[in-house]
Motif scaffolding. Structure first.
Motif, PDB file in Angstrom:
ATOM      1  N   PRO A 292       0.815  -1.225   0.000  1.00 14.15           N
ATOM      2  CA  PRO A 292       0.000   0.000   0.000  1.00 14.15           C
ATOM      3  C   PRO A 292       0.845   1.270   0.000  1.00 14.15           C
ATOM      4  N   GLU A 293       1.959   1.253   0.713  1.00 21.25           N
ATOM      5  CA  GLU A 293       2.823   2.431   0.752  1.00 21.25           C
ATOM      6  C   GLU A 293       3.488   2.667  -0.603  1.00 21.25           C
ATOM      7  N   GLN A 294       3.871   1.602  -1.279  1.00 21.38           N
ATOM      8  CA  GLN A 294       4.446   1.767  -2.611  1.00 21.38           C
ATOM      9  C   GLN A 294       3.447   2.425  -3.555  1.00 21.38           C
ATOM     10  N   LEU A 295       2.223   1.942  -3.535  1.00 19.49           N
ATOM     11  CA  LEU A 295       1.204   2.518  -4.412  1.00 19.49           C
ATOM     12  C   LEU A 295       0.976   3.995  -4.098  1.00 19.49           C
ATOM     13  N   ARG A 296       0.896   4.309  -2.800  1.00 20.97           N
ATOM     14  CA  ARG A 296       0.630   5.694  -2.387  1.00 20.97           C
ATOM     15  C   ARG A 296       1.779   6.622  -2.773  1.00 20.97           C
ATOM     16  N   ILE A 297       3.012   6.221  -2.493  1.00 19.12           N
ATOM     17  CA  ILE A 297       4.156   7.111  -2.684  1.00 19.12           C
ATOM     18  C   ILE A 297       4.603   7.168  -4.144  1.00 19.12           C
ATOM     19  N   PHE A 298       4.642   6.036  -4.813  1.00 15.95           N
ATOM     20  CA  PHE A 298       5.140   6.040  -6.192  1.00 15.95           C
ATOM     21  C   PHE A 298       4.183   6.736  -7.146  1.00 15.95           C
ATOM     22  N   ARG A 299       2.912   6.823  -6.772  1.00 17.26           N
ATOM     23  CA  ARG A 299       1.972   7.549  -7.623  1.00 17.26           C
ATOM     24  C   ARG A 299       2.061   9.058  -7.428  1.00 17.26           C
ATOM     25  N   THR A 300       2.946   9.521  -6.549  1.00 10.25           N
ATOM     26  CA  THR A 300       3.237  10.955  -6.467  1.00 10.25           C
ATOM     27  C   THR A 300       4.343  11.351  -7.439  1.00 10.25           C
ATOM     28  N   ILE A 301       4.986  10.390  -8.054  1.00  8.14           N
ATOM     29  CA  ILE A 301       6.032  10.681  -9.040  1.00  8.14           C
ATOM     30  C   ILE A 301       5.377  11.278 -10.293  1.00  8.14           C
ATOM     31  N   PRO A 302       5.857  12.407 -10.780  1.00 10.17           N
ATOM     32  CA  PRO A 302       5.252  13.022 -11.970  1.00 10.17           C
ATOM     33  C   PRO A 302       5.199  12.056 -13.146  1.00 10.17           C
ATOM     34  N   GLY A 303       4.006  11.920 -13.717  1.00  9.45           N
ATOM     35  CA  GLY A 303       3.800  11.012 -14.825  1.00  9.45           C
ATOM     36  C   GLY A 303       3.298   9.641 -14.417  1.00  9.45           C
ATOM     37  N   LEU A 304       3.341   9.341 -13.111  1.00  8.64           N
ATOM     38  CA  LEU A 304       2.891   8.037 -12.613  1.00  8.64           C
ATOM     39  C   LEU A 304       1.629   8.139 -11.762  1.00  8.64           C
ATOM     40  N   GLU A 305       0.949   9.274 -11.829  1.00  9.35           N
ATOM     41  CA  GLU A 305      -0.228   9.493 -10.982  1.00  9.35           C
ATOM     42  C   GLU A 305      -1.310   8.438 -11.194  1.00  9.35           C
TER      43      GLU A 305
END
Length: 452
Positions: A292-305
């Motif tokens: 869950p933390e990977q999904l939450r944090i990595f989707r803050t990367i520009p282009g990966l929302e």
């Protein structure tokens, strides 16, 4: 059944049991060697075969998902693991989860009661000579001791790894290419081989802050927290200082925007996972963060929302061969015909993927005993996609993987809406497996039905 020869299976986990079952069902005598209860690995505690050491979930059962499709293909190929899993299922929504004790007990009973399978409770220190019959090595991801030393001797030190350092993989169709740009570091000509997600100073600071506060998966008792410096978890690098990632995997140097010329403060690079460019790996993003933390944090990367993650990252103790260098598409060691490697040791991740490789290895080993040539599943099936990953990946960057649609060949024809792709892939794959299974088994399945 007619006694037509013999083979050896080393390891009584899911892959080993499935391999033994597939061979015995074809009339081949099998010696299955399992070291429990004489010795237990650090992760095992049950005497029974087929022990599930982590979760009791076998993931999605929906046929339009890659994991669900693999299960359905296995059912069509008379998988013992799937038969027992269906018999011992517990409520888990759209997933298939099992009662782990009933599952192991029934699997053990099925193997032990088969007239052509002899279970030997002994530890094997060396891989037997193949002159006496094919060998399926399915000793599991915690392989150690003399047997691991012998495998290293046979395959070479450079072809055996002892830790997974897995970075997440995203579906190419889910990337925002209005933000992401293509460029290789320092490459001024051509489109470049990498996709780049640029961050400004504020975005990077927010990412580092979120990463530093994120929840991680605890280490198992048998895992060494002294990670290799060359593949540290990103959260460990982050803890060493706010700018550590900017001088590591997120280094922006040489990655100025090809149109504006602007140099980002930091960059997350994506590397293609396959020749078709349907899936991309987040370079250097191996991690112990919870899913869950990977999904939450990595989707803050520009282009990966809106990124769809085909695989999430991890680092854990797991012995596996560098399959693209070591194995052929029948799961035989290239330099040692008759020696098959199955399960997680072959370079796959997950319970069902391991069992599927056991199914293929056991069936092909039996074919050798019976005087037939080993065969390869169609590429557009879940089994074929896993074999493709093991044999066609770049050896320099090879890491084990769960089954996912990013491993499949691209769909050909008109543009297909995303919501329909899983169903269409499943329809195609199941038809291919139905056509292929008679060749694989050498038996007439025309009147067979799925086990209930």
């Amino acid at each position: 059944m007619m006694d037509r020869g013999a083979m050896t299976v080393i390891g009584g986990g899911l892959a080993g049991c499935e391999a033994a079952w597939q061979a015995a069902q074809r009339g081949v005598r099998v010696i299955l060697c399992e070291m429990k209860p004489l010795r237990f690995s650090p992760a095992h505690e049950m005497v029974q075969l087929g022990e599930l050491v982590c979760s009791n979930s076998l993931r999605s059962n929906a046929v339009d998902s890659a994991a669900g499709l693999l299960k359905e293909e296995m059912r069509l190929l008379d998988s013992l693991v799937m038969r027992i899993a269906d018999q011992t299922a517990v409520p888990a929504g759209s997933a298939l989860a099992v009662d782990r004790h009933r599952f192991a007990a029934r699997l053990t009973e099925a193997i032990a009661s088969h007239p052509l399978i002899t279970v030997r409770r002994e530890e094997v220190g060396r891989i037997p000579e193949m002159a006496a019959g094919p060998v399926v090595l399915a000793a599991g991801p915690l392989l150690a001791g003399p047997l691991a030393d012998h495998l290293r001797e046979l395959t070479g030190d450079a072809h055996l790894a002892f830790y997974d350092a897995i970075a997440p993989i995203v579906d190419a169709d889910s990337l925002d290419l209005k933000v992401i740009y293509r460029k290789s570091r320092w490459d001024e000509e051509g489109p470049g081989d990498y996709l780049n997600c640029p961050m400004d100073r504020e975005q990077y600071a927010q990412f580092v802050e979120a990463l530093g506060a994120a929840q991680t998966v605890p280490l198992h008792a048998f895992e060494n927290p002294k990670y290799f410096e060359g593949c540290l978890p990103i959260e460990v690098m982050c803890a060493r200082g706010a700018d550590t990632l900017r001088f590591g995997p997120m280094k922006p140097v040489g990655l100025a925007h090809p149109v504006t010329g602007a140099l980002p403060h930091a960059v997350v690079q994506l590397r293609a996972e396959n020749r078709e460019g349907t899936a991309y790996n987040l370079v250097g993003f191996q991690t112990k963060l919870t899913y869950p933390e990977q999904l939450r944090i990595f989707r803050t990367i520009p282009g990966l929302e809106q990124a769809v993650f085909l695989r999430l990252g991890s680092i854990h103790r797991n012995t596996f061969v560098c399959a693209p260098r070591v194995l052929d598409a029948t799961l035989q060691v290239r330099q040692l015909p008759g020696l098959f490697i199955a399960g997680q040791l072959s370079g796959v991740e997950g319970y069902i993927e391991s069992a599927a490789m056991g199914l293929l290895a056991g069936g092909n080993a039996a074919r050798i005993v019976l005087g037939r040539e080993p065969i390869i599943p169609p590429a557009a099936t879940a089994h074929g996609a896993l074999i493709g990953h093991l044999t066609n990946s770049d050896p320099a960057h090879f890491q084990p993987s769960n089954v996912n649609f990013g491993l499949f060949p691209p769909l050909i024809g008109r543009k297909i809406p995303k919501k329909m792709r899983g169903r269409i892939r499943a329809e195609q794959a199941l038809e291919l497996i139905r056509q292929w299974r008679q060749r694989f088994s050498g038996q007439d399945y025309a009147s067979s039905t799925n086990p209930q």
